[in-house]
Design a protein around this motif. Structure first.
Motif, PDB file in Angstrom:
ATOM      1  N   UNK A   6       8.802  93.963  -4.694  1.00  0.00           N
ATOM      2  CA  UNK A   6       8.163  92.839  -5.396  1.00  0.00           C
ATOM      3  C   UNK A   6       6.808  93.244  -5.989  1.00  0.00           C
ATOM      4  N   UNK A   7       6.822  94.365  -6.696  1.00  0.00           N
ATOM      5  CA  UNK A   7       5.653  94.898  -7.414  1.00  0.00           C
ATOM      6  C   UNK A   7       4.567  95.456  -6.506  1.00  0.00           C
ATOM      7  N   UNK A  30      12.622  83.300   4.191  1.00  0.00           N
ATOM      8  CA  UNK A  30      12.875  82.355   3.099  1.00  0.00           C
ATOM      9  C   UNK A  30      14.280  82.553   2.529  1.00  0.00           C
ATOM     10  N   UNK A  60      13.042  91.228  -4.465  1.00  0.00           N
ATOM     11  CA  UNK A  60      13.756  90.290  -3.609  1.00  0.00           C
ATOM     12  C   UNK A  60      13.264  88.901  -3.979  1.00  0.00           C
ATOM     13  N   UNK A  62      12.833  85.266  -3.635  1.00  0.00           N
ATOM     14  CA  UNK A  62      12.921  84.247  -2.590  1.00  0.00           C
ATOM     15  C   UNK A  62      12.402  82.923  -3.134  1.00  0.00           C
ATOM     16  N   UNK A  63      12.958  81.869  -2.616  1.00  0.00           N
ATOM     17  CA  UNK A  63      12.456  80.553  -2.970  1.00  0.00           C
ATOM     18  C   UNK A  63      11.405  80.174  -1.944  1.00  0.00           C
ATOM     19  N   UNK A  64      10.159  80.151  -2.362  1.00  0.00           N
ATOM     20  CA  UNK A  64       9.094  79.788  -1.429  1.00  0.00           C
ATOM     21  C   UNK A  64       8.384  78.523  -1.896  1.00  0.00           C
ATOM     22  N   UNK A  65       7.914  77.757  -0.944  1.00  0.00           N
ATOM     23  CA  UNK A  65       7.252  76.498  -1.275  1.00  0.00           C
ATOM     24  C   UNK A  65       5.936  76.738  -1.997  1.00  0.00           C
ATOM     25  N   UNK A  66       5.581  75.747  -2.813  1.00  0.00           N
ATOM     26  CA  UNK A  66       4.330  75.800  -3.552  1.00  0.00           C
ATOM     27  C   UNK A  66       4.589  75.427  -4.991  1.00  0.00           C
ATOM     28  N   UNK A  67       3.906  74.395  -5.436  1.00  0.00           N
ATOM     29  CA  UNK A  67       4.105  73.984  -6.822  1.00  0.00           C
ATOM     30  C   UNK A  67       3.142  72.881  -7.139  1.00  0.00           C
TER      31      UNK A  67
ATOM     32  N   UNK B 111       7.338  71.288  -5.224  1.00  0.00           N
ATOM     33  CA  UNK B 111       6.520  71.954  -4.219  1.00  0.00           C
ATOM     34  C   UNK B 111       7.399  72.633  -3.168  1.00  0.00           C
ATOM     35  N   UNK B 112       8.329  71.866  -2.591  1.00  0.00           N
ATOM     36  CA  UNK B 112       9.090  72.378  -1.451  1.00  0.00           C
ATOM     37  C   UNK B 112      10.271  73.277  -1.828  1.00  0.00           C
ATOM     38  N   UNK B 113      10.421  74.362  -1.050  1.00  0.00           N
ATOM     39  CA  UNK B 113      11.501  75.323  -1.311  1.00  0.00           C
ATOM     40  C   UNK B 113      12.878  74.661  -1.272  1.00  0.00           C
ATOM     41  N   UNK B 135       9.787  78.111 -10.683  1.00  0.00           N
ATOM     42  CA  UNK B 135       8.544  78.739 -10.207  1.00  0.00           C
ATOM     43  C   UNK B 135       8.676  79.020  -8.723  1.00  0.00           C
ATOM     44  N   UNK B 136       8.380  80.249  -8.298  1.00  0.00           N
ATOM     45  CA  UNK B 136       8.463  80.569  -6.876  1.00  0.00           C
ATOM     46  C   UNK B 136       7.434  81.629  -6.506  1.00  0.00           C
ATOM     47  N   UNK B 137       6.461  81.206  -5.676  1.00  0.00           N
ATOM     48  CA  UNK B 137       5.429  82.144  -5.232  1.00  0.00           C
ATOM     49  C   UNK B 137       4.189  82.069  -6.089  1.00  0.00           C
ATOM     50  N   UNK B 138       3.276  81.165  -5.719  1.00  0.00           N
ATOM     51  CA  UNK B 138       2.080  80.912  -6.551  1.00  0.00           C
ATOM     52  C   UNK B 138       0.798  80.881  -5.729  1.00  0.00           C
ATOM     53  N   UNK B 146       1.355  91.174  -9.328  1.00  0.00           N
ATOM     54  CA  UNK B 146       2.527  90.827  -8.520  1.00  0.00           C
ATOM     55  C   UNK B 146       3.308  89.671  -9.138  1.00  0.00           C
ATOM     56  N   UNK B 160       5.531  85.230  -7.786  1.00  0.00           N
ATOM     57  CA  UNK B 160       5.508  86.513  -7.062  1.00  0.00           C
ATOM     58  C   UNK B 160       6.645  86.586  -6.044  1.00  0.00           C
ATOM     59  N   UNK B 161       7.443  85.519  -5.931  1.00  0.00           N
ATOM     60  CA  UNK B 161       8.647  85.417  -5.086  1.00  0.00           C
ATOM     61  C   UNK B 161       8.353  85.627  -3.602  1.00  0.00           C
ATOM     62  N   UNK B 162       7.124  85.597  -3.205  1.00  0.00           N
ATOM     63  CA  UNK B 162       6.755  85.962  -1.840  1.00  0.00           C
ATOM     64  C   UNK B 162       5.778  84.986  -1.185  1.00  0.00           C
ATOM     65  N   UNK B 163       4.718  84.630  -1.917  1.00  0.00           N
ATOM     66  CA  UNK B 163       3.610  83.914  -1.260  1.00  0.00           C
ATOM     67  C   UNK B 163       3.878  82.418  -1.128  1.00  0.00           C
ATOM     68  N   UNK B 164       4.057  81.997   0.100  1.00  0.00           N
ATOM     69  CA  UNK B 164       4.281  80.579   0.366  1.00  0.00           C
ATOM     70  C   UNK B 164       2.927  79.902   0.575  1.00  0.00           C
ATOM     71  N   UNK B 165       2.803  78.690   0.052  1.00  0.00           N
ATOM     72  CA  UNK B 165       1.539  77.977   0.235  1.00  0.00           C
ATOM     73  C   UNK B 165       1.439  77.466   1.670  1.00  0.00           C
ATOM     74  N   UNK B 176      -1.756  79.228 -10.029  1.00  0.00           N
ATOM     75  CA  UNK B 176      -0.852  78.139 -10.403  1.00  0.00           C
ATOM     76  C   UNK B 176      -0.827  78.023 -11.926  1.00  0.00           C
TER      77      UNK B 176
END
Lengths: 67, 196
Positions: A6-7, A30, A60, A62-67, B111-113, B135-138, B146, B160-165, B176
């Motif tokens: 992932x970079x 995730x 990879x 992944x669906x992660x929360x945050x928006x 917001x939620x995965x 959008x995933x990973x902010x 990244x 960034x497909x990784x960072x969860x809030x 964001x």
């Protein structure tokens, strides 16, 4: 081996590993949307048989929360 | 080569659905409105809180108001020509097909995965031909390199497909803003049909 995950450049003791082993080591919790190894999609059925080696770039998704 | 006049003309009859008007959705919608996407469908059930203002496109004097109403008003202050449809509703498997059926592109900005998962599955099931921009990973700050976009058939995922809030990894305006504008940029690419 060193791979770009992932970079991000990451180093592992192993000289090679399967995609599934990488997932286990990283302990991703995730939901995985998809995996791309050197820009090629790796199907879920192939996680156990696809090998990751030094210099590879893997994404990879992944669906992660945050928006 | 497109001039801005051509771009505006092309975007005039386009319709984009925004699923969620928080950090990703509010910023993405404003970017699309500024370039002149003809119709935006804004959906959210939430009200504006002070804690939203560190990243979402709202103002102090809008606290307590419904996000869809406030965003519609803000967009009309920028461009009164944009046609806006609002839905003050929590999206689910049964209302998504109806609300977004005429959209050219859908922007996932939840917001939620698990909600992200839900809309991906719903869109794939009902509109396999429609583009969905996810959008995933902010979370967090820094690390511009990244953040990227990955295409998966009709679905494009930005982040960034990784960072969860979370408490120790909050969502903040810069990252964001980057991801939401990246989503808007992907939408333009799809609508204009030409990769630059």
């Amino acid at each position: 081996m060193k791979i770009v995950l992932n970079h991000n450049l990451e180093e592992f003791e192993q000289t090679t590993m399967t995609v599934q082993e990488l997932l286990d080591i990283k302990a991703f919790t995730f939901k995985i949307l998809g995996i791309m190894l050197n820009d090629v999609v790796v199907k879920e059925n192939d996680y156990l048989t696809t090998t990751v080696k030094d210099g590879d770039a893997i994404i990879i998704l992944q669906l992660v929360s945050g928006g | 080569m497109f001039t801005y006049k051509h771009i505006k003309r092309r975007l005039l009859d386009k319709k984009v659905g925004i699923a969620g008007c928080g950090g990703l959705g509010s910023n993405c919608a404003v970017a699309l409105a500024r370039v002149g996407v003809g119709t935006l469908i804004l959906t959210d059930f939430d009200e504006i809180e002070e804690s939203n203002l560190n990243r979402q496109y709202y103002f102090q004097d809008q606290i307590g108001r419904k996000k869809v109403d406030a965003l519609k008003e803000t967009i009309h202050r920028i461009n009164p020509q944009i046609s806006i449809e609002t839905h003050d509703i929590k999206l689910n498997e049964s209302n998504i097909p109806q609300i977004f059926q005429n959209c050219d592109v859908i922007v996932e900005a939840f917001n939620l995965a698990e909600m992200k998962q839900m809309i991906i599955e719903t869109v794939l099931l009902n509109f396999p031909e429609k583009h969905l921009v996810v959008g995933s990973g902010i979370a967090g700050w820094g690390n511009n390199n990244t953040i990227s976009e990955v295409k998966y058939d009709k679905m494009i995922i930005c982040g960034d497909f990784t960072s969860e809030t979370g408490t120790h990894n909050p969502p903040l305006a810069p990252r964001v803003g980057v991801v939401s504008n990246m989503q808007a940029n992907v939408v333009l690419e799809i609508l204009l049909g030409i990769k630059r």
